[in-house]
Design an enzyme around this catalytic site. Structure first.
Site, PDB file in Angstrom:
ATOM      1  N   TYR A  77       1.062  -0.934   0.325  1.00 48.00           N
ATOM      2  CA  TYR A  77       0.170  -0.053   0.129  1.00 48.00           C
ATOM      3  C   TYR A  77       0.731   1.853  -0.309  1.00 48.00           C
ATOM      4  CZ  TYR A  77      -5.054   0.226  -0.065  1.00 48.00           C
ATOM      5  OH  TYR A  77      -6.402  -0.656  -0.354  1.00 48.00           O
ATOM      6  N   GLU A  88      -0.701   4.886  -0.944  1.00 55.10           N
ATOM      7  CA  GLU A  88      -1.114   5.945  -0.359  1.00 55.10           C
ATOM      8  C   GLU A  88      -0.938   7.044  -0.741  1.00 55.10           C
ATOM      9  OE1 GLU A  88      -4.570   5.942   1.536  1.00 55.10           O
ATOM     10  OE2 GLU A  88      -5.851   4.222   0.268  1.00 55.10           O
ATOM     11  N   ASP A  95      -7.157  14.396 -24.057  1.00 54.06           N
ATOM     12  CA  ASP A  95      -7.130  12.770 -24.072  1.00 54.06           C
ATOM     13  C   ASP A  95      -6.468  12.174 -25.194  1.00 54.06           C
ATOM     14  OD1 ASP A  95      -7.740   9.909 -23.416  1.00 54.06           O
ATOM     15  OD2 ASP A  95     -10.131  10.569 -22.915  1.00 54.06           O
ATOM     16  N   THR A 105      -4.415   6.716 -21.606  1.00 52.42           N
ATOM     17  CA  THR A 105      -4.355   5.574 -21.188  1.00 52.42           C
ATOM     18  C   THR A 105      -2.521   4.909 -21.374  1.00 52.42           C
ATOM     19  OG1 THR A 105      -4.756   4.064 -22.928  1.00 52.42           O
ATOM     20  CG2 THR A 105      -6.784   4.777 -21.082  1.00 52.42           C
ATOM     21  N   LYS A 134      -2.473   0.946 -24.798  1.00 48.29           N
ATOM     22  CA  LYS A 134      -3.718   1.465 -26.086  1.00 48.29           C
ATOM     23  C   LYS A 134      -1.839   1.457 -27.173  1.00 48.29           C
ATOM     24  CE  LYS A 134      -7.678   3.093 -24.882  1.00 48.29           C
ATOM     25  NZ  LYS A 134      -8.446   2.498 -24.292  1.00 48.29           N
ATOM     26  N   ARG A 187      -1.791  -2.301 -18.741  1.00 47.90           N
ATOM     27  CA  ARG A 187      -3.268  -1.496 -18.345  1.00 47.90           C
ATOM     28  C   ARG A 187      -3.206  -0.717 -17.106  1.00 47.90           C
ATOM     29  NH1 ARG A 187      -6.356  -4.042 -21.130  1.00 47.90           N
ATOM     30  NH2 ARG A 187      -8.075  -2.516 -20.886  1.00 47.90           N
TER      31      ARG A 187
HETATM   32  N1  PLP Z   1      -9.678   7.543 -22.576  1.00 50.75           N
HETATM   33  C1  PLP Z   1     -10.232   7.424 -24.157  1.00 50.75           C
HETATM   34  C2  PLP Z   1     -10.084   8.268 -24.524  1.00 50.75           C
HETATM   35  C3  PLP Z   1     -10.541   6.272 -24.292  1.00 50.75           C
HETATM   36  O1  PLP Z   1     -10.386   5.367 -25.619  1.00 50.75           O
HETATM   37  C4  PLP Z   1     -10.501   4.805 -23.617  1.00 50.75           C
HETATM   38  C5  PLP Z   1     -10.422   4.063 -23.708  1.00 50.75           C
HETATM   39  O2  PLP Z   1     -11.223   3.212 -24.276  1.00 50.75           O
HETATM   40  C6  PLP Z   1     -10.027   5.431 -21.731  1.00 50.75           C
HETATM   41  C7  PLP Z   1     -10.431   6.816 -21.686  1.00 50.75           C
HETATM   42  C8  PLP Z   1     -10.694   4.592 -20.872  1.00 50.75           C
HETATM   43  O3  PLP Z   1      -9.689   3.479 -20.489  1.00 50.75           O
HETATM   44  P1  PLP Z   1      -9.689   3.118 -19.251  1.00 50.75           P
HETATM   45  O4  PLP Z   1     -10.817   1.308 -20.156  1.00 50.75           O
HETATM   46  O5  PLP Z   1      -8.593   2.133 -19.048  1.00 50.75           O
HETATM   47  O6  PLP Z   1     -10.491   3.543 -18.205  1.00 50.75           O
END
Ligand code: PLP
Length: 478
Positions: free
Chosen positions: A64, A66, A241, A270, A273, A279
């Protein structure tokens, strides 16, 4: 690392697992066989390296931690401090970011951290300063009620789901669509492309606190300098994002106006990908937003996944190697080959093509829904996912599109010829799939009939491609 070492590491690990729960060891073995034997075209998936995967299977998971580096709510976090420091350092240097927060467990967590950091910086901090308080615990109940009302009534403008945005960009059923007053921008109905003037007009009218850019299913690049201009004009924080295209940013395929990091206040991603890591999620921010992002725990998160942060560090170290730039460029080149493979065979792509890592195939010209196309392709060993297209007549469940991405098969070594062949096989499957009927005899959006022998023929043809480019070559399980 030698093939023998990797093979023995996994074989022995699976033996240990099998001694406790054989079904889990069997499912894990089967997953490798399935991934090896199918054409994986899911745009959000990839194959992480053995080094990344092995990093996740350790006792770092047991700790842990935090808090933040050097400021933990638990004792004995010195090794987690090292892990988090190294991961954040790689992230900052790879992306040229002022600050990196590597704790989020997923992309959705990263976006929640970003939303609440922006709210903390833009709404909570000025309110506390006005009231002469250091933190919310010092507020009277009445002051807290007022602040809570303000925090819960801010505006967010993001890309709509059917134009390619993500659930977390203000889609009503998601928390982002409920905690904010939200509006969405779409794409031009004729071209399917982002119309920056239309985004600006909407922003001027709506005056969002947060302008979100980024996508899950938009097959084109975004000009983040223009998005920043729009945000600045209306006083919004620009949050990008880059979950889908982080690998193309890391690999310097997206530079200048197409690199979000120099333009956005906050960037989320993320790591699993196109970036090809474990992950997980990350937040990059300017110095201005760093202190509020740093409060991701306890604001939104609990204990970080130390074993995953370690794997992020390994993946980011890999992404800093020159070879990753070559990989990222091939991902984009292969998407072009895939797109040309479709258009040259008469299939329709949303926006007419791609300039990132994905294509969005409109399957209505085959007389199918996305659901029927996805299922028929899976029968033939082609793994894709159905996806809405702009103004989708079939809604978000059945959809009218199939989203296809190149990151995973590029990792296996597929190039131009292989992706052209993949397009040919997909068109063959779709052209030989008939939509089914409901029990009442009407047109069904789900059932379908695949022509005799089509699945077997496509599986044989895929096997030839897959055998030429094995997944984890040299990894043999005993
Ligand atoms: N943001 C975008 C643009 C995504 O395509 C995704 C997943 O498909 C996410 C956020 C969410 O990611 P996670 O599945 O790791 O929560």
């Amino acid at each position: 690392m030698t093939d023998a070492l990797i093979s023995s590491a996994y074989s022995q690990a699976l033996e240990v697992i099998a001694s406790v729960e054989p079904r889990i060891a069997a499912a894990t073995r089967q997953e490798l066989a399935d991934q090896r034997g199918s054409l994986k075209l899911i745009a959000s998936e990839n194959y992480a390296s053995p080094a990344v995967l092995l990093t996740m299977g350790t006792w770092l998971s047991d700790k842990y931690a935090e808090g933040t580096v050097g400021h933990r709510f638990y004792a004995g976090c010195q090794n987690v401090d090292t892990v988090e420091t190294v991961a954040a350092e790689h992230a900052r240097e790879l992306f040229g970011a002022e600050y990196a927060y590597v704790q989020p467990h997923s992309g959705i967590d990263a976006n929640l951290v970003a939303f609440w950091s922006i709210l903390a910086h833009r709404v909570e901090a000025p309110a506390l300063a006005n009231l002469g308080a250091k933190n919310v615990n010092e507020l009277t109940d009445a002051d807290w009620e007022t602040l809570r009302h303000e925090l819960g009534n801010q505006r967010l403008l993001g890309m709509s789901l059917d134009a390619g945005g993500h659930l977390t960009h203000g889609f009503r059923p998601n928390i982002s669509g409920k905690m904010f007053h939200q509006q969405q921008y779409g794409t031009d109905p004729e071209t399917g492309l982002l119309d920056y003037d239309a985004v600006a007009a909407k922003a001027r009218e709506f005056k969002p606190l947060i302008l979100v850019a980024g996508y899950s299913a938009y097959p084109r690049r975004v000009n983040f300098a223009k998005m920043r201009e729009i945000a600045d004009e209306v006083g919004a924080t620009l949050m990008v994002d880059m979950a889908h295209f982080a690998g193309l940013v890391a690999g310097k395929v997206f530079t200048g106006d197409e690199d979000p990091v120099p333009h956005a206040h906050v960037v989320t991603t993320t790591t699993h990908k196109s970036l090809r890591g474990p992950r997980g999620g990350m937040v990059l921010a300017t110095e201005e937003y760093a202190p509020s992002v740093d409060r991701g725990c306890p604001m939104v998160l609990g204990g970080p996944l130390s074993h995953v942060m370690a794997a992020k560090a390994v993946a980011l170290a890999e992404a800093r190697q020159d070879s990753f730039r070559g990989y990222a460029q091939k991902v984009a080149d292969n998407a072009q080959s895939l797109a040309e493979g479709f258009t040259s065979r008469g299939a329709r792509l949303v926006t007419g093509g791609t300039d990132n890592h994905l294509v969005l195939l409109d399957v209505t010209s085959f007389g199918l829904t996305g659901r029927q196309a996805e299922s028929a392709l899976l029968d033939a060993g082609v793994v894709t996912n159905r996806n809405s297209i702009p103004a989708d007549p079939n809604g978000a469940w059945y959809t009218s599109g199939i989203r296809l991405g190149t990151p995973a098969l590029t990792t296996r070594g597929f190039g131009h010829d292989e992706f052209d062949r993949v397009a040919e096989l997909i068109v063959h499957v779709l052209a030989n799939t008939q939509p089914g009927t409901t029990k009442a005899g009407g047109p069904s959006k789900a059932s379908y009939a695949l022509g005799d022998g089509v699945a077997a023929k496509v599986k044989d043809a895929s096997a030839e491609l897959l055998d030429k480019h094995p997944l984890y070559p040299g990894l043999e399980l005993s």
